[in-house]
Design a protein around this motif. Structure first.
Motif, PDB file in Angstrom:
ATOM      1  N   HIS A  42      41.930  69.101  20.054  1.00  9.31           N
ATOM      2  CA  HIS A  42      41.486  70.330  19.409  1.00  9.31           C
ATOM      3  C   HIS A  42      42.505  70.747  18.356  1.00  9.31           C
ATOM      4  O   HIS A  42      43.712  70.528  18.507  1.00  9.31           O
ATOM      5  CB  HIS A  42      41.314  71.445  20.446  1.00  9.31           C
ATOM      6  N   PHE A  43      42.020  71.356  17.281  1.00 16.66           N
ATOM      7  CA  PHE A  43      42.880  71.688  16.147  1.00 16.66           C
ATOM      8  C   PHE A  43      42.606  73.106  15.670  1.00 16.66           C
ATOM      9  O   PHE A  43      41.453  73.530  15.551  1.00 16.66           O
ATOM     10  CB  PHE A  43      42.624  70.704  15.006  1.00 16.66           C
ATOM     11  N   THR A  44      43.686  73.835  15.390  1.00 16.56           N
ATOM     12  CA  THR A  44      43.566  75.206  14.919  1.00 16.56           C
ATOM     13  C   THR A  44      44.623  75.499  13.866  1.00 16.56           C
ATOM     14  O   THR A  44      45.630  74.792  13.773  1.00 16.56           O
ATOM     15  CB  THR A  44      43.741  76.215  16.076  1.00 16.56           C
TER      16      THR A  44
ATOM     17  N   VAL B 241      37.212  64.925  11.489  1.00 20.95           N
ATOM     18  CA  VAL B 241      37.048  66.244  12.091  1.00 20.95           C
ATOM     19  C   VAL B 241      35.720  66.262  12.843  1.00 20.95           C
ATOM     20  O   VAL B 241      34.760  65.600  12.448  1.00 20.95           O
ATOM     21  CB  VAL B 241      37.074  67.378  11.041  1.00 20.95           C
ATOM     22  N   LYS B 242      35.709  67.013  13.933  1.00 24.56           N
ATOM     23  CA  LYS B 242      34.514  67.072  14.762  1.00 24.56           C
ATOM     24  C   LYS B 242      34.119  68.513  15.021  1.00 24.56           C
ATOM     25  O   LYS B 242      34.977  69.373  15.245  1.00 24.56           O
ATOM     26  CB  LYS B 242      34.746  66.361  16.093  1.00 24.56           C
ATOM     27  N   LEU B 243      32.823  68.758  14.974  1.00 26.10           N
ATOM     28  CA  LEU B 243      32.265  70.071  15.273  1.00 26.10           C
ATOM     29  C   LEU B 243      31.590  70.042  16.642  1.00 26.10           C
ATOM     30  O   LEU B 243      31.555  69.002  17.319  1.00 26.10           O
ATOM     31  CB  LEU B 243      31.242  70.468  14.209  1.00 26.10           C
ATOM     32  N   GLN B 244      31.033  71.160  17.023  1.00 30.14           N
ATOM     33  CA  GLN B 244      30.184  71.275  18.208  1.00 30.14           C
ATOM     34  C   GLN B 244      28.844  71.853  17.747  1.00 30.14           C
ATOM     35  O   GLN B 244      28.825  72.887  17.067  1.00 30.14           O
ATOM     36  CB  GLN B 244      30.827  72.175  19.261  1.00 30.14           C
ATOM     37  N   THR B 245      27.771  71.179  18.092  1.00 26.56           N
ATOM     38  CA  THR B 245      26.442  71.587  17.633  1.00 26.56           C
ATOM     39  C   THR B 245      25.604  72.006  18.836  1.00 26.56           C
ATOM     40  O   THR B 245      25.305  71.182  19.703  1.00 26.56           O
ATOM     41  CB  THR B 245      25.752  70.437  16.877  1.00 26.56           C
TER      42      THR B 245
ATOM     43  N   GLN C  60      36.882  79.735   7.147  1.00 22.07           N
ATOM     44  CA  GLN C  60      37.713  79.269   8.248  1.00 22.07           C
ATOM     45  C   GLN C  60      37.622  77.755   8.396  1.00 22.07           C
ATOM     46  O   GLN C  60      38.634  77.075   8.625  1.00 22.07           O
ATOM     47  CB  GLN C  60      37.281  79.941   9.549  1.00 22.07           C
ATOM     48  N   ALA C  61      36.415  77.204   8.238  1.00 20.93           N
ATOM     49  CA  ALA C  61      36.234  75.759   8.363  1.00 20.93           C
ATOM     50  C   ALA C  61      36.975  75.008   7.265  1.00 20.93           C
ATOM     51  O   ALA C  61      37.618  73.983   7.513  1.00 20.93           O
ATOM     52  CB  ALA C  61      34.748  75.420   8.322  1.00 20.93           C
ATOM     53  N   VAL C  62      36.888  75.513   6.039  1.00 20.92           N
ATOM     54  CA  VAL C  62      37.591  74.870   4.923  1.00 20.92           C
ATOM     55  C   VAL C  62      39.094  74.880   5.179  1.00 20.92           C
ATOM     56  O   VAL C  62      39.786  73.874   4.939  1.00 20.92           O
ATOM     57  CB  VAL C  62      37.248  75.576   3.595  1.00 20.92           C
ATOM     58  N   ARG C  63      39.599  75.992   5.674  1.00 21.67           N
ATOM     59  CA  ARG C  63      41.029  76.055   5.971  1.00 21.67           C
ATOM     60  C   ARG C  63      41.404  75.017   7.025  1.00 21.67           C
ATOM     61  O   ARG C  63      42.421  74.313   6.894  1.00 21.67           O
ATOM     62  CB  ARG C  63      41.394  77.459   6.448  1.00 21.67           C
ATOM     63  N   LEU C  64      40.590  74.899   8.072  1.00 23.21           N
ATOM     64  CA  LEU C  64      40.862  73.918   9.115  1.00 23.21           C
ATOM     65  C   LEU C  64      40.819  72.495   8.567  1.00 23.21           C
ATOM     66  O   LEU C  64      41.671  71.656   8.910  1.00 23.21           O
ATOM     67  CB  LEU C  64      39.848  74.072  10.252  1.00 23.21           C
ATOM     68  N   ILE C  65      39.840  72.212   7.738  1.00 24.84           N
ATOM     69  CA  ILE C  65      39.719  70.855   7.178  1.00 24.84           C
ATOM     70  C   ILE C  65      40.897  70.546   6.266  1.00 24.84           C
ATOM     71  O   ILE C  65      41.459  69.441   6.314  1.00 24.84           O
ATOM     72  CB  ILE C  65      38.376  70.710   6.438  1.00 24.84           C
ATOM     73  N   ASP C  66      41.281  71.494   5.439  1.00 24.67           N
ATOM     74  CA  ASP C  66      42.441  71.283   4.568  1.00 24.67           C
ATOM     75  C   ASP C  66      43.700  71.023   5.386  1.00 24.67           C
ATOM     76  O   ASP C  66      44.481  70.108   5.075  1.00 24.67           O
ATOM     77  CB  ASP C  66      42.654  72.500   3.668  1.00 24.67           C
TER      78      ASP C  66
ATOM     79  N   ARG D 245      29.910  68.368   4.141  1.00 26.81           N
ATOM     80  CA  ARG D 245      30.098  67.933   2.752  1.00 26.81           C
ATOM     81  C   ARG D 245      31.551  68.102   2.326  1.00 26.81           C
ATOM     82  O   ARG D 245      32.102  67.250   1.618  1.00 26.81           O
ATOM     83  CB  ARG D 245      29.186  68.734   1.814  1.00 26.81           C
ATOM     84  N   TYR D 246      32.154  69.199   2.757  1.00 25.95           N
ATOM     85  CA  TYR D 246      33.543  69.431   2.373  1.00 25.95           C
ATOM     86  C   TYR D 246      34.470  68.410   3.037  1.00 25.95           C
ATOM     87  O   TYR D 246      35.380  67.873   2.396  1.00 25.95           O
ATOM     88  CB  TYR D 246      33.975  70.848   2.740  1.00 25.95           C
ATOM     89  N   ALA D 247      34.235  68.133   4.313  1.00 24.12           N
ATOM     90  CA  ALA D 247      35.052  67.139   5.013  1.00 24.12           C
ATOM     91  C   ALA D 247      34.943  65.776   4.343  1.00 24.12           C
ATOM     92  O   ALA D 247      35.947  65.065   4.163  1.00 24.12           O
ATOM     93  CB  ALA D 247      34.631  67.050   6.479  1.00 24.12           C
ATOM     94  N   GLU D 248      33.725  65.408   3.963  1.00 21.84           N
ATOM     95  CA  GLU D 248      33.531  64.114   3.305  1.00 21.84           C
ATOM     96  C   GLU D 248      34.252  64.074   1.964  1.00 21.84           C
ATOM     97  O   GLU D 248      34.849  63.054   1.598  1.00 21.84           O
ATOM     98  CB  GLU D 248      32.043  63.839   3.120  1.00 21.84           C
ATOM     99  N   ALA D 249      34.228  65.170   1.243  1.00 24.66           N
ATOM    100  CA  ALA D 249      34.915  65.222  -0.048  1.00 24.66           C
ATOM    101  C   ALA D 249      36.422  65.056   0.121  1.00 24.66           C
ATOM    102  O   ALA D 249      37.108  64.596  -0.805  1.00 24.66           O
ATOM    103  CB  ALA D 249      34.613  66.536  -0.753  1.00 24.66           C
TER     104      ALA D 249
END
Length: 338
Positions: free
Chosen positions: A226-228, A41-45, A25-31, A87-91
């Motif tokens: 926010h992004f979906t 892109v920003k996460l919540q930790t 799901q995260a990869v799809r959102l980043i793409d 790592r994926y976002a940076e790539a």
């Protein structure tokens, strides 16, 4: 990281935290986010056990009345998934960071090599956490929902007392969703006046991209939305998130505005060089004149093109003599007058 932040354009953040629980799901959102042209892109930790008591409740439009602890527990992201997503976002060439909710969350993000930290509005007055973040020396993006101006002053002072970290303030309204009558973008400009040395932007929780575009027109240096991939997906933040089509529209509109804003100098545009001549007006003759004839008011008019004597000199031309023979409709030049 924090490499895409520039002083010459708006920094656009796609908030994907809370809208995924798996790497797929995260990869799809980043793409999808990458394709729209956002900068980050920003996460919540967080961990439910360090964020909320078991008795804390939500009572918001997007959640209804429900247990905060249980909802947070459902959307926790572990360290390995953080690393994979970052790592994926940076790539993909995107900046990446997150909103930590506890000192242990900060430590996790630091282990991941985060380039900046975002502070959610719930921690805007959490001075111990702000000082801990300041000690990292990383830029701090501070949302100010629910805050008074005095509280923002205290928070900024606490960070500055600890380090010289870059601070970016975001006006925000902590209502999910935020309706237009509550957006109060004028408060963002109040932050700009109060903190002239800081960049100020807007974190959005409305249902459309309009507020974000308005904020940019009012001077926002950063925008967070926010992004979906699907507004109807399961989870409380999807309904108030931009989908790919909406985010693409917003990014394109912001970039178009930045071009339209221009230099701010009031002068003819390059595109007006020809129209300035052809579409302006000059003083022209209404009848034929012989050399030596005195020009009366009835002899002249103001018409296009703008290649002759400007209309502001209309009164000066009256009473002058023609220096040469002139035909009706001639555009007068100063050299035509004696």
């Amino acid at each position: 990281m924090f490499r895409n932040y520039r002083t010459d354009r708006t920094y656009i953040i796609a908030e994907i935290g809370g809208n995924f629980t798996t790497a797929e799901q995260a990869v799809r959102l980043i793409d999808e986010a990458k394709a729209t042209g956002v900068d980050a892109v920003k996460l919540q930790t967080y961990r439910a056990r360090t964020l909320s008591t078991r008795g804390a409740m939500f009572d918001m439009e997007n959640t209804g009345v429900t247990s905060q602890f249980e909802l947070f527990q459902r959307y926790e992201v572990d360290e390995s998934l953080h690393e994979e997503v970052f790592r994926y976002a940076e790539a993909q060439g995107l900046d990446w960071f997150s909103s930590p909710s506890h000192q242990s969350d900060v430590d996790l993000l630091e282990r991941c090599g985060v380039g900046a930290h975002k502070v959610g509005s719930d921690d805007a007055v959490n001075l111990p956490l702000l000082r801990y973040l300041a000690n990292t020396g990383k830029p701090i993006i501070l949302s100010t929902g629910m805050c008074t101006l005095d509280e923002v002053r205290d928070s900024v002072a606490a960070i500055k007392a600890q380090s010289d970290s870059r601070i970016i303030l975001l006006h925000a309204i902590t209502s999910y969703p935020t309706h237009p009558e509550n957006v109060n973008l004028g408060a963002m400009q109040s932050l700009m006046r109060e903190f002239p040395g800081l960049d100020v932007g807007y974190s959005d929780h409305t249902l459309t991209p309009v507020a974000c575009l308005c904020a940019v027109a009012m001077g926002a240096r950063a925008i967070e939305r926010h992004f979906t991939y699907d507004k109807n997906a399961d989870g409380p933040d999807h309904m108030l998130s931009a989908d790919p089509e909406e985010m693409k529209w917003l990014v394109d509109a912001i970039r178009a505005f930045e071009v339209m804003r221009g230099s701010g100098v009031k002068e003819p545009a390059a595109s007006e060089r020809v129209t300035r001549i052809n579409n302006r007006k000059s003083i022209v003759l209404e009848r034929d004149l012989k050399a030596g004839d005195v020009i009366s008011e009835a002899d002249i008019a103001v018409k296009r093109p703008g290649t002759g004597i400007y209309p502001k000199h209309f009164e000066e031309v009256i009473g002058r003599r023609a220096a040469v023979d002139l035909k009706a409709d001639a555009v007068l030049q100063w050299s035509n007058l004696a």
